[in-house]
Design a protein around this motif. Structure first.
Motif, PDB file in Angstrom:
ATOM      1  N   LEU A  24       3.939 -38.714 -13.184  1.00  0.00           N
ATOM      2  CA  LEU A  24       4.364 -37.871 -14.268  1.00  0.00           C
ATOM      3  C   LEU A  24       5.956 -37.834 -14.291  1.00  0.00           C
ATOM      4  O   LEU A  24       6.477 -37.401 -15.328  1.00  0.00           O
ATOM      5  CB  LEU A  24       3.681 -36.603 -13.685  1.00  0.00           C
ATOM      6  CG  LEU A  24       3.667 -35.278 -14.921  1.00  0.00           C
ATOM      7  CD1 LEU A  24       3.319 -35.865 -16.183  1.00  0.00           C
ATOM      8  CD2 LEU A  24       3.034 -34.028 -14.435  1.00  0.00           C
ATOM      9  N   ILE A  25       6.557 -37.828 -13.247  1.00  0.00           N
ATOM     10  CA  ILE A  25       8.064 -37.547 -13.049  1.00  0.00           C
ATOM     11  C   ILE A  25       8.671 -38.572 -13.896  1.00  0.00           C
ATOM     12  O   ILE A  25       9.559 -38.554 -14.646  1.00  0.00           O
ATOM     13  CB  ILE A  25       8.786 -37.397 -11.599  1.00  0.00           C
ATOM     14  CG1 ILE A  25       8.163 -36.327 -10.976  1.00  0.00           C
ATOM     15  CG2 ILE A  25      10.134 -37.650 -11.663  1.00  0.00           C
ATOM     16  CD1 ILE A  25       8.442 -36.070  -9.405  1.00  0.00           C
ATOM     17  N   PHE A  26       8.192 -39.954 -13.606  1.00  0.00           N
ATOM     18  CA  PHE A  26       8.640 -41.243 -14.132  1.00  0.00           C
ATOM     19  C   PHE A  26       8.373 -40.912 -15.707  1.00  0.00           C
ATOM     20  O   PHE A  26       9.240 -41.389 -16.361  1.00  0.00           O
ATOM     21  CB  PHE A  26       7.797 -42.362 -13.596  1.00  0.00           C
ATOM     22  CG  PHE A  26       8.358 -43.680 -14.284  1.00  0.00           C
ATOM     23  CD1 PHE A  26       9.334 -44.446 -13.566  1.00  0.00           C
ATOM     24  CD2 PHE A  26       7.896 -44.190 -15.365  1.00  0.00           C
ATOM     25  CE1 PHE A  26      10.082 -45.695 -14.045  1.00  0.00           C
ATOM     26  CE2 PHE A  26       8.319 -45.482 -15.729  1.00  0.00           C
ATOM     27  CZ  PHE A  26       9.161 -46.264 -15.303  1.00  0.00           C
ATOM     28  N   ALA A  27       7.287 -40.615 -16.061  1.00  0.00           N
ATOM     29  CA  ALA A  27       6.906 -40.774 -17.548  1.00  0.00           C
ATOM     30  C   ALA A  27       8.069 -39.459 -18.313  1.00  0.00           C
ATOM     31  O   ALA A  27       8.413 -39.806 -19.362  1.00  0.00           O
ATOM     32  CB  ALA A  27       5.479 -40.282 -17.808  1.00  0.00           C
ATOM     33  N   ASN A  28       8.106 -38.445 -17.547  1.00  0.00           N
ATOM     34  CA  ASN A  28       8.795 -37.338 -18.376  1.00  0.00           C
ATOM     35  C   ASN A  28      10.465 -37.966 -18.193  1.00  0.00           C
ATOM     36  O   ASN A  28      11.177 -37.396 -19.330  1.00  0.00           O
ATOM     37  CB  ASN A  28       8.966 -36.093 -17.594  1.00  0.00           C
ATOM     38  CG  ASN A  28       7.604 -35.138 -17.884  1.00  0.00           C
ATOM     39  OD1 ASN A  28       7.556 -34.787 -19.113  1.00  0.00           O
ATOM     40  ND2 ASN A  28       6.818 -35.146 -16.974  1.00  0.00           N
ATOM     41  N   GLU A  29      10.881 -38.622 -17.255  1.00  0.00           N
ATOM     42  CA  GLU A  29      12.251 -39.079 -17.398  1.00  0.00           C
ATOM     43  C   GLU A  29      12.330 -40.208 -18.469  1.00  0.00           C
ATOM     44  O   GLU A  29      13.444 -40.491 -18.829  1.00  0.00           O
ATOM     45  CB  GLU A  29      12.444 -40.005 -15.776  1.00  0.00           C
ATOM     46  CG  GLU A  29      12.807 -38.890 -14.794  1.00  0.00           C
ATOM     47  CD  GLU A  29      12.947 -39.388 -13.371  1.00  0.00           C
ATOM     48  OE1 GLU A  29      12.705 -40.724 -13.278  1.00  0.00           O
ATOM     49  OE2 GLU A  29      13.535 -38.859 -12.637  1.00  0.00           O
ATOM     50  N   SER A 211       4.225 -50.638 -27.142  1.00  0.00           N
ATOM     51  CA  SER A 211       3.147 -49.738 -26.677  1.00  0.00           C
ATOM     52  C   SER A 211       3.531 -48.773 -25.593  1.00  0.00           C
ATOM     53  O   SER A 211       2.924 -47.673 -25.167  1.00  0.00           O
ATOM     54  CB  SER A 211       2.156 -50.656 -25.822  1.00  0.00           C
ATOM     55  OG  SER A 211       2.474 -51.456 -24.623  1.00  0.00           O
ATOM     56  N   MET A 212       4.950 -48.711 -25.181  1.00  0.00           N
ATOM     57  CA  MET A 212       5.308 -48.360 -23.746  1.00  0.00           C
ATOM     58  C   MET A 212       5.597 -46.828 -24.418  1.00  0.00           C
ATOM     59  O   MET A 212       5.304 -45.945 -23.473  1.00  0.00           O
ATOM     60  CB  MET A 212       6.833 -48.835 -23.323  1.00  0.00           C
ATOM     61  CG  MET A 212       6.420 -50.015 -22.690  1.00  0.00           C
ATOM     62  SD  MET A 212       5.454 -49.869 -21.160  1.00  0.00           S
ATOM     63  CE  MET A 212       6.260 -48.669 -20.109  1.00  0.00           C
ATOM     64  N   PRO A 213       6.110 -46.394 -25.475  1.00  0.00           N
ATOM     65  CA  PRO A 213       6.088 -44.907 -25.559  1.00  0.00           C
ATOM     66  C   PRO A 213       4.858 -44.172 -25.503  1.00  0.00           C
ATOM     67  O   PRO A 213       4.572 -43.249 -25.049  1.00  0.00           O
ATOM     68  CB  PRO A 213       6.822 -44.863 -26.963  1.00  0.00           C
ATOM     69  CG  PRO A 213       7.543 -46.070 -27.256  1.00  0.00           C
ATOM     70  CD  PRO A 213       6.842 -47.076 -26.495  1.00  0.00           C
ATOM     71  N   GLY A 214       3.796 -45.019 -26.090  1.00  0.00           N
ATOM     72  CA  GLY A 214       2.538 -44.461 -26.373  1.00  0.00           C
ATOM     73  C   GLY A 214       1.910 -44.241 -24.763  1.00  0.00           C
ATOM     74  O   GLY A 214       1.205 -43.357 -24.266  1.00  0.00           O
ATOM     75  N   ARG A 215       2.375 -45.149 -23.877  1.00  0.00           N
ATOM     76  CA  ARG A 215       1.741 -45.314 -22.567  1.00  0.00           C
ATOM     77  C   ARG A 215       2.403 -44.128 -21.847  1.00  0.00           C
ATOM     78  O   ARG A 215       1.668 -43.341 -20.954  1.00  0.00           O
ATOM     79  CB  ARG A 215       1.983 -46.404 -21.832  1.00  0.00           C
ATOM     80  CG  ARG A 215       1.657 -48.053 -22.335  1.00  0.00           C
ATOM     81  CD  ARG A 215       1.665 -49.010 -21.336  1.00  0.00           C
ATOM     82  NE  ARG A 215       1.824 -50.409 -21.998  1.00  0.00           N
ATOM     83  CZ  ARG A 215       1.648 -51.485 -21.149  1.00  0.00           C
ATOM     84  NH1 ARG A 215       1.479 -51.450 -20.116  1.00  0.00           N
ATOM     85  NH2 ARG A 215       1.608 -52.721 -21.942  1.00  0.00           N
ATOM     86  N   ILE A 216       3.684 -43.890 -21.986  1.00  0.00           N
ATOM     87  CA  ILE A 216       4.324 -42.775 -21.258  1.00  0.00           C
ATOM     88  C   ILE A 216       3.634 -41.334 -21.708  1.00  0.00           C
ATOM     89  O   ILE A 216       3.379 -40.517 -21.084  1.00  0.00           O
ATOM     90  CB  ILE A 216       6.061 -42.891 -21.729  1.00  0.00           C
ATOM     91  CG1 ILE A 216       6.651 -44.105 -21.142  1.00  0.00           C
ATOM     92  CG2 ILE A 216       6.538 -41.355 -21.086  1.00  0.00           C
ATOM     93  CD1 ILE A 216       6.793 -44.262 -19.616  1.00  0.00           C
ATOM     94  N   GLN A 217       3.618 -41.269 -22.957  1.00  0.00           N
ATOM     95  CA  GLN A 217       2.998 -39.958 -23.613  1.00  0.00           C
ATOM     96  C   GLN A 217       1.664 -39.800 -22.860  1.00  0.00           C
ATOM     97  O   GLN A 217       1.099 -38.712 -22.693  1.00  0.00           O
ATOM     98  CB  GLN A 217       2.929 -40.257 -25.087  1.00  0.00           C
ATOM     99  CG  GLN A 217       2.316 -38.664 -25.755  1.00  0.00           C
ATOM    100  CD  GLN A 217       3.376 -37.563 -25.591  1.00  0.00           C
ATOM    101  OE1 GLN A 217       4.462 -37.786 -25.597  1.00  0.00           O
ATOM    102  NE2 GLN A 217       2.743 -36.686 -25.146  1.00  0.00           N
TER     103      GLN A 217
END
Length: 229
Positions: A24-29, A211-217
């Motif tokens: 979650l920290i990685f995704a928010n960063e 696809s990465m922005p969708g994965r992060i979201q």
């Protein structure tokens, strides 16, 4: 979706609360990261494929697919590749010894992989590398090499997070091709790996990085839990 059919949830370790927090920290960063400037990098092992690598097994309460144990021949011949991919480009296909050392990795990076992508160490901050948390990537000599060459690290990949690294999808595509070729000699295995690498085209890379922005979201929406990529 670019979820690999070669990896099922039962093959992956359960995420601990700490794992989910790290993800979650990685995704928010990286919710606003420009993934078109990122190079995804890793190593992967390819063994001889002399029979199907998957089979149905029964557990106490359910059935699941599990990898079969490698044969002696499969264990005796294993090739390690090292590659990097980005939105538009891929590196040369490089090989490392089976039990490679940090110094051997540095040598391959310096003399083969980085020259193949025309890496300019003076372009500080223009491009970054995404690496996983393999202990050898954290070796002091490797980290010094990355720093000296301005291989900006966008952050340590959370543990148990192949769904957040595009190169894992690349490896899945390659291993599926190698499995279909069923090489039974080291020469055949090497040839199949080269064929598989040649099949990775620009559109495939673009799809993965798009696809990465969708994965992060999705990771954020699922509070750090694993996602289906």
């Amino acid at each position: 979706r670019v979820w690999s059919s070669d990896v099922c949830s039962s093959d992956l370790p359960n995420l601990t609360p700490a794992n989910r927090r790290e993800r979650l920290i990685f995704a928010n960063e990286h919710i606003h990261t420009d993934w078109k400037r990122i190079w995804s990098y890793d190593e992967s092992y390819f063994n001889l494929i002399v029979s199907s690598s998957r089979g149905w097994v029964k557990t106490s309460t359910l059935q699941r697919i599990a990898p079969r144990k490698n044969t002696t021949l499969q264990d005796s011949i294993s090739l390690c590749i090292v590659v990097a991919v980005s939105y538009n480009y891929k590196s040369a296909l490089c090989f490392l010894p089976k039990n490679w050392t940090p110094d051997q990795l540095i040598n391959v990076l310096a003399h083969k992989l980085l020259p193949s992508i025309q890496w300019d160490p003076t372009l500080h901050g223009c491009r970054s590398f995404l690496l996983d948390n393999d202990g050898r990537h954290l070796n002091r000599r490797v980290k010094d090499f990355l720093h000296q060459n301005n291989l900006d690290w966008i952050g340590q990949m959370p543990a148990n997070s192949p769904d957040l690294n595009p190169i894992e999808n690349v490896f899945s595509i390659m291993k599926r091709h190698v499995r279909n070729k069923c090489p039974t000699t080291e020469k055949g295995l090497r040839e199949a790996i080269h064929e598989a690498w040649d099949l990775i085209d620009t559109q495939t890379l673009r799809n993965l990085f798009n696809s990465m922005p969708g994965r992060i979201q999705e990771v954020i929406e699922h509070e750090g839990d694993r996602i289906a990529y």
